[in-house]
Each structure stands twice: as structure tokens, then as C-alpha cells.
Design a protein around this motif. Structure first.
Motif, PDB file in Angstrom:
ATOM      1  N   ALA A 178       0.816  -1.218   0.000  1.00  0.00           N
ATOM      2  CA  ALA A 178       0.000   0.000   0.000  1.00  0.00           C
ATOM      3  C   ALA A 178       0.851   1.269   0.000  1.00  0.00           C
ATOM      4  O   ALA A 178       0.314   2.379  -0.157  1.00  0.00           O
ATOM      5  CB  ALA A 178      -0.928   0.009   1.221  1.00  0.00           C
ATOM      6  N   TYR A 179       2.178   1.133   0.141  1.00  0.00           N
ATOM      7  CA  TYR A 179       3.035   2.311   0.153  1.00  0.00           C
ATOM      8  C   TYR A 179       3.094   2.949  -1.234  1.00  0.00           C
ATOM      9  O   TYR A 179       3.290   2.258  -2.239  1.00  0.00           O
ATOM     10  CB  TYR A 179       4.449   1.951   0.616  1.00  0.00           C
ATOM     11  N   LYS A 180       2.970   4.259  -1.273  1.00  0.00           N
ATOM     12  CA  LYS A 180       3.055   5.019  -2.521  1.00  0.00           C
ATOM     13  C   LYS A 180       3.982   6.216  -2.302  1.00  0.00           C
ATOM     14  O   LYS A 180       3.529   7.362  -2.220  1.00  0.00           O
ATOM     15  CB  LYS A 180       1.674   5.476  -2.971  1.00  0.00           C
ATOM     16  N   PRO A 181       5.280   5.960  -2.204  1.00  0.00           N
ATOM     17  CA  PRO A 181       6.219   7.060  -1.953  1.00  0.00           C
ATOM     18  C   PRO A 181       6.303   8.015  -3.140  1.00  0.00           C
ATOM     19  O   PRO A 181       5.935   7.655  -4.272  1.00  0.00           O
ATOM     20  CB  PRO A 181       7.548   6.328  -1.738  1.00  0.00           C
ATOM     21  N   ASP A 182       6.774   9.209  -2.870  1.00  0.00           N
ATOM     22  CA  ASP A 182       7.050  10.171  -3.931  1.00  0.00           C
ATOM     23  C   ASP A 182       7.963   9.522  -4.973  1.00  0.00           C
ATOM     24  O   ASP A 182       8.905   8.797  -4.622  1.00  0.00           O
ATOM     25  CB  ASP A 182       7.730  11.399  -3.331  1.00  0.00           C
ATOM     26  N   PRO A 183       7.709   9.727  -6.269  1.00  0.00           N
ATOM     27  CA  PRO A 183       8.518   9.065  -7.311  1.00  0.00           C
ATOM     28  C   PRO A 183      10.019   9.294  -7.183  1.00  0.00           C
ATOM     29  O   PRO A 183      10.816   8.386  -7.457  1.00  0.00           O
ATOM     30  CB  PRO A 183       7.972   9.663  -8.612  1.00  0.00           C
ATOM     31  N   ILE A 184      10.407  10.493  -6.780  1.00  0.00           N
ATOM     32  CA  ILE A 184      11.845  10.768  -6.626  1.00  0.00           C
ATOM     33  C   ILE A 184      12.414   9.930  -5.482  1.00  0.00           C
ATOM     34  O   ILE A 184      13.497   9.337  -5.609  1.00  0.00           O
ATOM     35  CB  ILE A 184      12.088  12.271  -6.375  1.00  0.00           C
ATOM     36  N   PHE A 185      11.686   9.870  -4.358  1.00  0.00           N
ATOM     37  CA  PHE A 185      12.142   9.055  -3.224  1.00  0.00           C
ATOM     38  C   PHE A 185      12.206   7.584  -3.619  1.00  0.00           C
ATOM     39  O   PHE A 185      13.157   6.881  -3.281  1.00  0.00           O
ATOM     40  CB  PHE A 185      11.204   9.254  -2.043  1.00  0.00           C
ATOM     41  N   TYR A 186      11.207   7.121  -4.355  1.00  0.00           N
ATOM     42  CA  TYR A 186      11.207   5.722  -4.787  1.00  0.00           C
ATOM     43  C   TYR A 186      12.420   5.426  -5.676  1.00  0.00           C
ATOM     44  O   TYR A 186      13.085   4.391  -5.514  1.00  0.00           O
ATOM     45  CB  TYR A 186       9.931   5.378  -5.541  1.00  0.00           C
ATOM     46  N   GLU A 187      12.726   6.334  -6.581  1.00  0.00           N
ATOM     47  CA  GLU A 187      13.876   6.127  -7.479  1.00  0.00           C
ATOM     48  C   GLU A 187      15.177   6.051  -6.688  1.00  0.00           C
ATOM     49  O   GLU A 187      16.019   5.180  -6.932  1.00  0.00           O
ATOM     50  CB  GLU A 187      13.940   7.257  -8.503  1.00  0.00           C
ATOM     51  N   VAL A 188      15.340   6.953  -5.735  1.00  0.00           N
ATOM     52  CA  VAL A 188      16.544   6.957  -4.897  1.00  0.00           C
ATOM     53  C   VAL A 188      16.630   5.667  -4.087  1.00  0.00           C
ATOM     54  O   VAL A 188      17.676   5.008  -4.030  1.00  0.00           O
ATOM     55  CB  VAL A 188      16.553   8.187  -3.964  1.00  0.00           C
ATOM     56  N   ALA A 189      15.514   5.298  -3.454  1.00  0.00           N
ATOM     57  CA  ALA A 189      15.490   4.098  -2.617  1.00  0.00           C
ATOM     58  C   ALA A 189      15.759   2.847  -3.452  1.00  0.00           C
ATOM     59  O   ALA A 189      16.482   1.943  -3.004  1.00  0.00           O
ATOM     60  CB  ALA A 189      14.137   3.987  -1.913  1.00  0.00           C
ATOM     61  N   ALA A 190      15.190   2.780  -4.645  1.00  0.00           N
ATOM     62  CA  ALA A 190      15.375   1.610  -5.508  1.00  0.00           C
ATOM     63  C   ALA A 190      16.822   1.490  -5.976  1.00  0.00           C
ATOM     64  O   ALA A 190      17.373   0.384  -6.059  1.00  0.00           O
ATOM     65  CB  ALA A 190      14.435   1.689  -6.711  1.00  0.00           C
ATOM     66  N   LYS A 191      17.456   2.617  -6.287  1.00  0.00           N
ATOM     67  CA  LYS A 191      18.866   2.582  -6.688  1.00  0.00           C
ATOM     68  C   LYS A 191      19.741   2.056  -5.551  1.00  0.00           C
ATOM     69  O   LYS A 191      20.656   1.252  -5.780  1.00  0.00           O
ATOM     70  CB  LYS A 191      19.332   3.977  -7.106  1.00  0.00           C
ATOM     71  N   LEU A 192      19.463   2.498  -4.345  1.00  0.00           N
ATOM     72  CA  LEU A 192      20.236   2.011  -3.204  1.00  0.00           C
ATOM     73  C   LEU A 192      19.920   0.548  -2.916  1.00  0.00           C
ATOM     74  O   LEU A 192      20.803  -0.231  -2.550  1.00  0.00           O
ATOM     75  CB  LEU A 192      19.950   2.884  -1.983  1.00  0.00           C
ATOM     76  N   TRP A 193      18.669   0.157  -3.052  1.00  0.00           N
ATOM     77  CA  TRP A 193      18.244  -1.230  -2.857  1.00  0.00           C
ATOM     78  C   TRP A 193      18.991  -2.169  -3.815  1.00  0.00           C
ATOM     79  O   TRP A 193      19.456  -3.233  -3.424  1.00  0.00           O
ATOM     80  CB  TRP A 193      16.746  -1.310  -3.089  1.00  0.00           C
ATOM     81  N   ASN A 194      19.112  -1.732  -5.080  1.00  0.00           N
ATOM     82  CA  ASN A 194      19.760  -2.549  -6.115  1.00  0.00           C
ATOM     83  C   ASN A 194      21.251  -2.270  -6.261  1.00  0.00           C
ATOM     84  O   ASN A 194      21.905  -2.837  -7.134  1.00  0.00           O
ATOM     85  CB  ASN A 194      19.071  -2.323  -7.457  1.00  0.00           C
ATOM     86  N   ARG A 195      21.775  -1.360  -5.423  1.00  0.00           N
ATOM     87  CA  ARG A 195      23.187  -0.959  -5.482  1.00  0.00           C
ATOM     88  C   ARG A 195      23.550  -0.442  -6.872  1.00  0.00           C
ATOM     89  O   ARG A 195      24.578  -0.778  -7.454  1.00  0.00           O
ATOM     90  CB  ARG A 195      24.103  -2.118  -5.103  1.00  0.00           C
ATOM     91  N   GLU A 196      22.689   0.418  -7.402  1.00  0.00           N
ATOM     92  CA  GLU A 196      22.910   0.987  -8.730  1.00  0.00           C
ATOM     93  C   GLU A 196      23.637   2.326  -8.618  1.00  0.00           C
ATOM     94  O   GLU A 196      23.066   3.400  -8.804  1.00  0.00           O
ATOM     95  CB  GLU A 196      21.569   1.160  -9.451  1.00  0.00           C
ATOM     96  N   TYR A 197      24.907   2.245  -8.265  1.00  0.00           N
ATOM     97  CA  TYR A 197      25.742   3.437  -8.233  1.00  0.00           C
ATOM     98  C   TYR A 197      27.144   3.015  -8.664  1.00  0.00           C
ATOM     99  O   TYR A 197      27.548   1.867  -8.517  1.00  0.00           O
ATOM    100  CB  TYR A 197      25.761   4.077  -6.837  1.00  0.00           C
TER     101      TYR A 197
END
Length: 387
Positions: free
Chosen positions: A288-307
Motif C-alpha cells: 500500500a506504500y506510494k512514496p514520492d517518485p523521486i524518493f522511490y527512485e533513490v530508494a530503488a537505486k540504493l536497494w539494487n546498489r545501482e551506483y
């Protein structure tokens, strides 16, 4: 209630089942020439902490506060080790603005959740409820672990920005409630929505000091003009409501959450996606979580170690710290320091009921083998074997 866990003395640590699920642990296998755990048998019992003094149990697997353990430790018959990484927070139901039954959920609005950071006085919780055995907390990073110190300057600025300010919280919440179509009856000092009081259901855990924390938060919400329903539950009773229930049903608005880490981690880049996005868990609340798209993008990059480098990672982490407060699907309250207590005739290299190490390193000082009775307040909150 008891759960019998038999640990065969000759268990081979290269068991295919262990290899399949815990391959990293094999590299850190017990160097003792004994193959398998030291003990023959562990009995896990649902029992209060007080039973350890009477000799009914030998170790209490759940951390307790120092003041709880002081009298027992003073007898000289017990030992302990301290446990960092136990922390409390407020989990919010984000569904809305209305539940399926038509009632209003103010916490569907991110700005109202954010305002709760100003509403709660974390130092009051530390000093009055936890007797000084904790530290105020604003982010999911554990204060005692490397990631907290790596980003301490950003975190400290957040701590200043979101310090206790009841008037500011009240002003923001009043503004957002009016936007939602609610009205404030100044004579009664109550919020109404479509002719009915705005009821906030606070799901409060009762086994520890989250009961007092829940009552404190409920008092604050009542002071703001909400009608509060306090729902007192044990872990086993609460889990079907907040964790496995459909948040759209409106059975709860706020839950007094608690989390514990099982190891000192150097990389906590995944905490943002875990705690604030549907990536974290398959449970209905997370979905049910619907974070702000920018926050989701940042969180997903860190989750997947995309840096590509540590500098890029640092920038993402600092961005996530700031955006997490804007989202505030969880409002963090305190990092605590607790203690695992056990009979002095035992020895252990650490661990709790939530990790794999305690049952492999726990042993009697007089040799291998034997039986230990371990206690904890709840057994079978969730399936131990989800398969």
C-alpha cells in the motif's frame, strides 16, 4: 507453551539444507572440532523474564532493560551481554484519504505524517519512559552502526530541523485536515468528517515500554482534537491486524512498531526501500506504500546498489535521509540498548532469538552436550517455517 528444538550433536555443518539457505555462514563455521552445535537440545519456552531467577529457564532470548536485569545480575548467579540495534517507531497506515468503510485516514497525507516528527518529544520518551536507556532517533539507520556515523552531519541537521515543536505540528495538521474536508468543533475541541468524529485507532503493543509510548502518542493525538481508540495487543494478536490484514479495512491507523538488527552492518543502503516502498516486503501494508517518485527512485537505486562509486552512493544516501522525513511512513523514536541475561554456568558468543548464532555458540562451561531451556515472551507470532 514450549517449542522443542533438538540439535543433533553430530550434525554435519555441510548439510545441503544449510548450504542452500545460509552459504555465507559456512565460511564462518565454528572452529571447535565438535561437529555441530555444542548442546544436545534446546527447549524454547513462552515465559516471563522473572522465570530466569527461579531457575525455570537458563537464558532469556529477548533483550531486557538494565533496570529489569539489575536485581538478578546483582545476585552474582547470572551474566549478560549488551545488545545494540533494538529500536522503536510509529508505523502509519497510508491508505486513503478514506478507508473502505468511508472513514477518514489523516495519515494518508504525507505532510501530516511528517508533522508527527514535530509532535512527539523524543527526549521525553528517552528520559521519562525509557529511564535514559535510549537515544532519540529520526532515521532508520542505527545510531551505533557505521552508516549512522558516515552520514552523521546530514542526520544531525535533520535532528535540528525536526526537533520537538508541538505548535508547528498542530498548525500543519490543522491546515491539512481542512484540505481533507474535515472541520474542527472548537466548542468540543474535536475534529469531524462528514458529521462524525475523526477516530484514530492506535494499535499498542503491551509486552514492553511500547505500551507507555503508545499511550503517550494517543494522549498527543487527543490533544490535537482527534478521538482516539486505544487497541492493546500482544505481538501475536497485533500481527494479523497491521502486518497481514488489509490496510484498506481501516482496522488501525498507527502501530507502535519495534525492530531489531541481528548483526552490526556496514551497508544499510537497503533500509529506505525496505521501510518505505513496496520493495521491502510482500505484505499488504508494504504494497500500500506510494512514496514520492523521486524518493522511490533513490530508494530503488540504493536497494539494487545501482551506483558507480562511493561518492554517488553518499549522494543517494543523503538524499534518502531528507526524503524519508518528508514521507514518514514511519516516524522513528528511539535507539535503545538492552541486555541478554543467562546463567553464569553458560557461555555464548552472542546472538538472540532472531539470528542463527545463539543456538550454535551457546554451551555449558563444563563441556559439550546437555540441555538448555530458553525463554521468550511470545512463541509462534508468525510461522517459523513459512513453507
Amino acid at each position: 507453551m514450549m517449542l522443542l528444538v533438538t540439535l543433533p550433536f553430530g550434525l554435519n555443518v555441510t548439510s545441503p539444507l544449510i548450504e542452500s539457505y545460509y552459504p555465507p555462514l559456512l565460511a564462518l563455521a565454528n572452529p571447535n572440532p565438535v561437529s555441530g552445535p555444542y548442546l544436545d537440545e534446546i527447549v524454547i519456552s513462552q515465559t516471563p523474564f522473572s522465570d530466569i531467577q527461579s531457575g525455570i529457564i537458563h537464558i532469556y532470548l529477548v533483550p531486557v532493560r538494565l533496570e529489569q536485569a539489575f536485581n538478578i545480575l546483582s545476585t552474582g548467579n547470572f551474566s549478560y551481554f549488551d545488545v545494540p540495534g533494538l529500536y522503536y517507531e510509529l508505523t502509519f497506515n497510508p491508505v486513503g484519504p478514506e478507508f473502505g468503510n468511508g472513514s477518514l485516514n489523516p495519515f494518508s497525507v504525507a505532510r501530516i505524517r511528517e508533522a508527527i516528527n514535530y509532535l512527539v518529544d523524543r527526549m521525553y520518551i528517552v528520559q521519562t519512559i525509557l529511564n535514559g536507556s535510549a537515544y532519540p532517533k529520526w532515521v532508520p539507520l542505527v545510531r551505533f552502526f557505521p552508516e549512522y556515523y558516515r552520514y552523521q552531519y546530514t542526520i544531525r541537521s535533520i535532528e535540528q530541523e525536526y526537533s520537538y515543536n508541538f505548535s508547528k505540528a498542530e498548525s500543519i495538521i490543522r491546515e491539512e485536515m481542512i484540505k481533507l474536508g474535515a472541520s474542527y468543533n472548537s466548542t468540543e475541541g474535536k475534529w469531524y468528517y462528514k458529521g462524525s468524529p475523526v477516530v484514530i485507532k492506535v494499535l499498542i503493543r503491551v509486552e514492553d515500554q511500547r505500551r507507555q509510548i503508545g499511550d503517550y502518542v494517543a494522549d498527543l493525538l487527543e490533544k490535537l482534537g482527534f478521538t482516539v481508540e486505544r487497541i492493546y495487543k500482544t505481538a501475536r494478536e497485533a500481527a494479523p491486524i497491521w502486518l497481514r490484514g488489509d490496510p484498506a479495512d481501516g482496522q488501525w491507523h498507527v502501530y507502535t512498531g519495534g525492530w531489531i538488527t541481528t548483526a552490526v552492518s556496514r551497508d544499510d543502503a537497503d533500509v529506505w526501500a525496505f521501510f518505505y516502498t513496496p520493495l521491502g516486503r510482500p505484505d499488504p501494508l508494504w504494497q500500500a506504500y506510494k512514496p514520492d517518485p523521486i524518493f522511490y527512485e533513490v530508494a530503488a537505486k540504493l536497494w539494487n546498489r545501482e551506483y558507480r562509486c562511493l561518492g554517488e552512493r553518499d549522494a543517494l544516501m543523503e538524499q534518502a535521509i531528507v526524503l524519508s522525513l518528508k514521507d514518514s511512513a514511519r516516524v522513528w523514536l528511539v535507539d535503545t540498548k538492552y541486555y541478554i541475561v543467562f546463567r553464569k554456568e553458560l557461555s555464548t558468543d552472542g546472538g538472540q532469538a532472531y539470528d542463527l548464532w545463539w543456538c550454535r555458540t551457546l554451551r555449558w562451561l563444563n563441556g559439550s552436550g546437555g540441555r538448555v531451556v530458553a525463554g521468550q515472551p511470545q512463541v509462534f507470532v508468525d510461522p517459523w517455517n513459512p513453507v
